[in-house]
Enzyme design. Structure first.
Site, short mmCIF file in Angstrom:
data_model
loop_
_atom_site.label_atom_id
_atom_site.label_comp_id
_atom_site.label_asym_id
_atom_site.label_seq_id
_atom_site.Cartn_x
_atom_site.Cartn_y
_atom_site.Cartn_z
N ARG A 81 11.26 5.71 -5.34
CA ARG A 81 10.52 6.82 -4.74
C ARG A 81 11.55 8.05 -4.18
O ARG A 81 11.19 9.01 -3.84
CB ARG A 81 9.87 6.24 -3.40
CG ARG A 81 8.50 6.01 -3.48
CD ARG A 81 7.85 5.54 -2.17
NE ARG A 81 6.56 5.55 -1.92
CZ ARG A 81 5.70 4.78 -2.23
NH1 ARG A 81 6.01 3.57 -2.42
NH2 ARG A 81 4.36 5.23 -1.71
N ARG A 112 -10.45 3.91 0.24
CA ARG A 112 -9.66 2.79 -0.35
C ARG A 112 -9.68 1.60 0.58
O ARG A 112 -9.44 1.90 1.70
CB ARG A 112 -8.12 3.08 -0.58
CG ARG A 112 -7.48 1.86 -1.25
CD ARG A 112 -6.13 2.42 -1.84
NE ARG A 112 -5.05 2.86 -1.17
CZ ARG A 112 -3.99 3.39 -1.58
NH1 ARG A 112 -3.67 3.02 -3.03
NH2 ARG A 112 -3.07 3.77 -1.00
N LYS A 163 -2.07 3.79 -9.37
CA LYS A 163 -0.92 3.46 -9.76
C LYS A 163 -1.04 1.74 -9.71
O LYS A 163 -0.83 1.03 -10.69
CB LYS A 163 0.61 3.62 -9.07
CG LYS A 163 0.81 5.12 -9.12
CD LYS A 163 2.32 5.06 -8.59
CE LYS A 163 2.51 4.94 -7.30
NZ LYS A 163 1.69 5.85 -6.19
N ARG A 182 2.11 11.49 3.58
CA ARG A 182 2.52 10.95 2.50
C ARG A 182 2.66 11.78 1.17
O ARG A 182 3.66 11.66 0.38
CB ARG A 182 1.88 9.51 2.19
CG ARG A 182 1.75 8.71 3.33
CD ARG A 182 0.84 7.52 3.40
NE ARG A 182 1.25 6.81 2.17
CZ ARG A 182 0.52 5.84 1.55
NH1 ARG A 182 -0.79 5.72 1.92
NH2 ARG A 182 0.95 5.04 0.58
N ARG A 222 -6.03 0.50 5.02
CA ARG A 222 -4.65 0.58 5.40
C ARG A 222 -4.32 1.52 6.68
O ARG A 222 -5.01 2.40 6.53
CB ARG A 222 -3.83 0.65 4.32
CG ARG A 222 -3.66 -0.39 3.54
CD ARG A 222 -2.96 -0.39 2.14
NE ARG A 222 -1.86 0.85 2.30
CZ ARG A 222 -1.14 1.13 1.15
NH1 ARG A 222 -1.58 0.71 0.01
NH2 ARG A 222 -0.23 2.13 1.03
P1 AMP Z 1 2.51 2.12 -1.21
O1 AMP Z 1 1.80 0.99 -1.07
O2 AMP Z 1 3.31 2.03 -2.30
O3 AMP Z 1 1.95 3.33 -1.22
O4 AMP Z 1 3.79 2.03 0.04
C1 AMP Z 1 3.33 2.19 1.40
C2 AMP Z 1 4.35 2.50 2.42
O5 AMP Z 1 5.58 1.55 2.16
C3 AMP Z 1 5.04 4.10 1.96
O6 AMP Z 1 4.35 4.88 2.49
C4 AMP Z 1 6.54 3.65 2.19
O7 AMP Z 1 6.49 3.78 4.12
C5 AMP Z 1 6.86 2.19 2.09
N1 AMP Z 1 7.49 2.06 0.86
C6 AMP Z 1 6.94 1.45 -0.24
N2 AMP Z 1 7.60 1.51 -1.17
C7 AMP Z 1 8.89 2.32 -0.94
C8 AMP Z 1 9.94 2.77 -1.54
N3 AMP Z 1 10.03 2.45 -2.75
N4 AMP Z 1 10.96 3.58 -0.71
C9 AMP Z 1 10.55 3.77 0.56
N5 AMP Z 1 9.45 3.41 1.20
C10 AMP Z 1 8.51 2.71 0.68
#
Ligand code: AMP
Length: 215
Positions: free
Chosen positions: A88, A127, A13, A171, A160
């Protein structure tokens, strides 16, 4: 254009959002990147978010919704925006619909980037992300030009904590339980475009552009 990119963590994404952002000249709103910025700036929000993120759990809806509310009213969102990693959960999607409705606007399309779990695990372990600007690379599929350094801002690339295998599995479980139901939610609004996310980055981008009627 107002778009949402849906899909499992590691489905690509972020990379697709970067390409769409350049094409449409609109900002990407990545809640994950915003949280990571807060963490590196050691803010209160960052301190609250980090314990959920490191465990592969979702940050509570209230915190995420407040953050997005503030972000979408900024000037650079006037011509549109691309949501990457938000919403989400169903409550987040309902809150977003309400926020946009209050501004007299709505989402145009929701792009579901579909990638099987096995591929996700392989992808995420490779990644690497820029520690400063958040740009995303992969040890096999999207190598940086100068090893270990970001092409955009030359800062150091890192893995990360939440890309480690055990966290990735958590996740994915969270994704299937809490985020996947959003496909049905947006289907009821006739907004979902389905994309096979297993193809290479350019092919996925081309398929998205085609479905958006851009080529
Ligand atoms: P991402 O980089 O989008 O994969 O997000 C990394 C982490 O940030 C996720 O695993 C969640 O812990 C938190 N996070 C990011 N966006 C959201 C969201 N919309 N709702 C809840 N947690 C989020």
């Amino acid at each position: 254009m107002r778009l949402i990119l849906l899909g499992a963590p590691g489905a690509g994404k972020g990379t697709q959002a970067e390409m769409l952002m350049k094409y449409y000249k609109i900002p990407t709103i990545s809640t994950g990147n915003i949280f990571r910025e807060h963490i590196s700036n050691k803010t209160d929000l960052g301190k609250q978010a980090t314990k959920y993120m490191d465990a592969g759990q979702l940050v509570p809806d209230e915190l995420v919704i407040e953050l997005v509310k503030d972000r979408i009213t900024r000037d650079d969102c006037k011509n549109g925006m691309i949501f990457d990693g938000f919403p989400r959960t169903i409550p987040q999607a309902e809150a977003l619909d309400k926020m946009l409705n209050d501004l007299g606007i709505s989402i145009d399309y929701v792009i579901d980037v579909d990638v099987p779990d096995e591929n996700i695990i392989e992808r995420m372990s490779g990644r690497r992300v820029c520690s400063k600007c958040g740009a995303s690379y992969h040890t096999k599929h999207k190598k940086e030009k100068l090893e270990g350094n970001c092409d955009e801002c030359a800062s150091t690339l890192m893995q990360r904590v939440d890309d480690k295998e055990e966290t990735v599995k958590n996740r994915l479980q969270v994704y299937h339980m809490q985020t996947k139901p959003l496909i049905e939610y947006y289907n009821k609004q006739n907004k979902v475009l389905y994309i096979d996310g297993t193809a290479d980055v350019i092919k996925v981008h081309d398929s998205i552009m085609k479905l958006l009627g851009e080529n």
